[in-house]
Write a protein that holds these residues in place. Sequence first.
Motif, PDB file in Angstrom:
ATOM      1  N   GLY A  52     -11.286   4.599 -58.649  1.00 56.89           N
ATOM      2  CA  GLY A  52     -12.158   5.630 -58.071  1.00 56.89           C
ATOM      3  C   GLY A  52     -13.534   5.094 -57.748  1.00 56.89           C
ATOM      4  N   VAL A  55     -13.406   2.983 -54.539  1.00 58.15           N
ATOM      5  CA  VAL A  55     -13.343   3.828 -53.341  1.00 58.15           C
ATOM      6  C   VAL A  55     -14.730   4.378 -53.012  1.00 58.15           C
ATOM      7  CG1 VAL A  55     -12.494   6.041 -52.456  1.00 58.15           C
ATOM      8  CG2 VAL A  55     -10.912   4.443 -53.531  1.00 58.15           C
ATOM      9  N   ALA A  56     -15.453   4.832 -54.033  1.00 56.31           N
ATOM     10  CA  ALA A  56     -16.774   5.428 -53.812  1.00 56.31           C
ATOM     11  C   ALA A  56     -17.790   4.420 -53.294  1.00 56.31           C
ATOM     12  CB  ALA A  56     -17.278   6.051 -55.115  1.00 56.31           C
ATOM     13  N   ASP A 138     -19.731  12.075 -55.618  1.00 55.35           N
ATOM     14  CA  ASP A 138     -18.411  12.390 -56.163  1.00 55.35           C
ATOM     15  C   ASP A 138     -17.707  13.405 -55.268  1.00 55.35           C
ATOM     16  OD1 ASP A 138     -19.412  15.021 -56.917  1.00 55.35           O
ATOM     17  OD2 ASP A 138     -20.377  14.024 -58.619  1.00 55.35           O
ATOM     18  N   GLU A 139     -16.468  13.697 -55.610  1.00 51.61           N
ATOM     19  CA  GLU A 139     -15.649  14.589 -54.794  1.00 51.61           C
ATOM     20  C   GLU A 139     -16.189  16.017 -54.779  1.00 51.61           C
ATOM     21  OE1 GLU A 139     -10.943  15.861 -54.231  1.00 51.61           O
ATOM     22  OE2 GLU A 139     -11.533  14.428 -55.794  1.00 51.61           O
ATOM     23  N   GLY A 186     -11.917  12.657 -51.425  1.00 51.12           N
ATOM     24  CA  GLY A 186     -12.685  11.910 -52.414  1.00 51.12           C
ATOM     25  C   GLY A 186     -14.166  12.176 -52.246  1.00 51.12           C
ATOM     26  N   PRO A 187     -15.017  11.155 -52.333  1.00 48.15           N
ATOM     27  CA  PRO A 187     -16.457  11.349 -52.193  1.00 48.15           C
ATOM     28  C   PRO A 187     -16.957  11.305 -50.755  1.00 48.15           C
ATOM     29  CG  PRO A 187     -16.044   9.089 -52.795  1.00 48.15           C
ATOM     30  CD  PRO A 187     -14.689   9.760 -52.703  1.00 48.15           C
ATOM     31  N   THR A 228     -10.141   6.246 -48.284  1.00 48.80           N
ATOM     32  CA  THR A 228      -9.787   6.817 -49.582  1.00 48.80           C
ATOM     33  C   THR A 228      -8.453   6.323 -50.116  1.00 48.80           C
ATOM     34  OG1 THR A 228      -8.829   8.760 -48.467  1.00 48.80           O
ATOM     35  CG2 THR A 228     -11.120   8.919 -49.186  1.00 48.80           C
ATOM     36  N   PRO A 230      -6.018   4.500 -52.241  1.00 53.84           N
ATOM     37  CA  PRO A 230      -6.228   3.803 -53.522  1.00 53.84           C
ATOM     38  C   PRO A 230      -5.770   2.356 -53.431  1.00 53.84           C
ATOM     39  CG  PRO A 230      -5.002   5.864 -53.832  1.00 53.84           C
ATOM     40  CD  PRO A 230      -5.047   5.596 -52.357  1.00 53.84           C
TER      41      PRO A 230
END
Length: 243
Positions: A52, A55-56, A138-139, A186-187, A228, A230
């Motif tokens: 996570g 990804v951010a 964040d999401e 996601g974010p 996004t 993964p």
Amino acid sequence: MNEHTRTRGLPTMIAAAVLALVCAGVAGVAASAAGGELTRQPSAGELERAAGAEVARRWQSWPVGKVFPETIGYAAEQGGQESARRVGIAADHRCQTAVDAKLASALRTAGCRAVLRATYIDALQGMVVTIGVAAFPDEARARRAEAAFPSGERPSPGLRALAFPGTVTDRFTAAGRQSGTVRQGGPYVVLTTAGQVDGRPAKAVGDQRPAMFAFAGHMGERVLRDLTRPATPDCAASAEWSC
């Protein structure tokens, strides 16, 4: 030293020896635990958090040309597959300059970190699409920002048109925006705004064909999907992963 003195000192020496052994044992257990902590495999939760976090960071860690590839495929209105070509990428990543003023406050409140923008031209060179990637901490805050945008593919208030002088996009302005989309994952919030290369204002077009600009939404979804998707954490690559 007499026999009585030696006898009396013996228990003290034994106690000291036992204490030393206990301390050594405790130190050994601690060292073993520390070594196990350093050498154990990351847990499923740690891997998920690492994925996570990676990804951010992509809006910063990826080259901007990876966020916005040179070409993006889409389904043509007449059927079949086409590709839109990237015309240019904005150097300004400030949130407040990427969207209409009515939305700037909502993005700021949600913690917007940056908005990356690029403009594409469709395969027939009749349509212009600006794609924006808004990054949030964040999401939950990305969802909050998404809710501030109008529904129904209305382009305004929304992402600002990004034109490049001296190119086929140079007449794409705020008045020429005819369609807009908003997608969150996601974010990130990925935005599109689209119009025609001749810059005609939306009000001059008459009845719109909904499918005419559907490809712009497909392009935005492609960018969001790549951002996004993964990846499997590689905890040995410390520069990229934090497990």
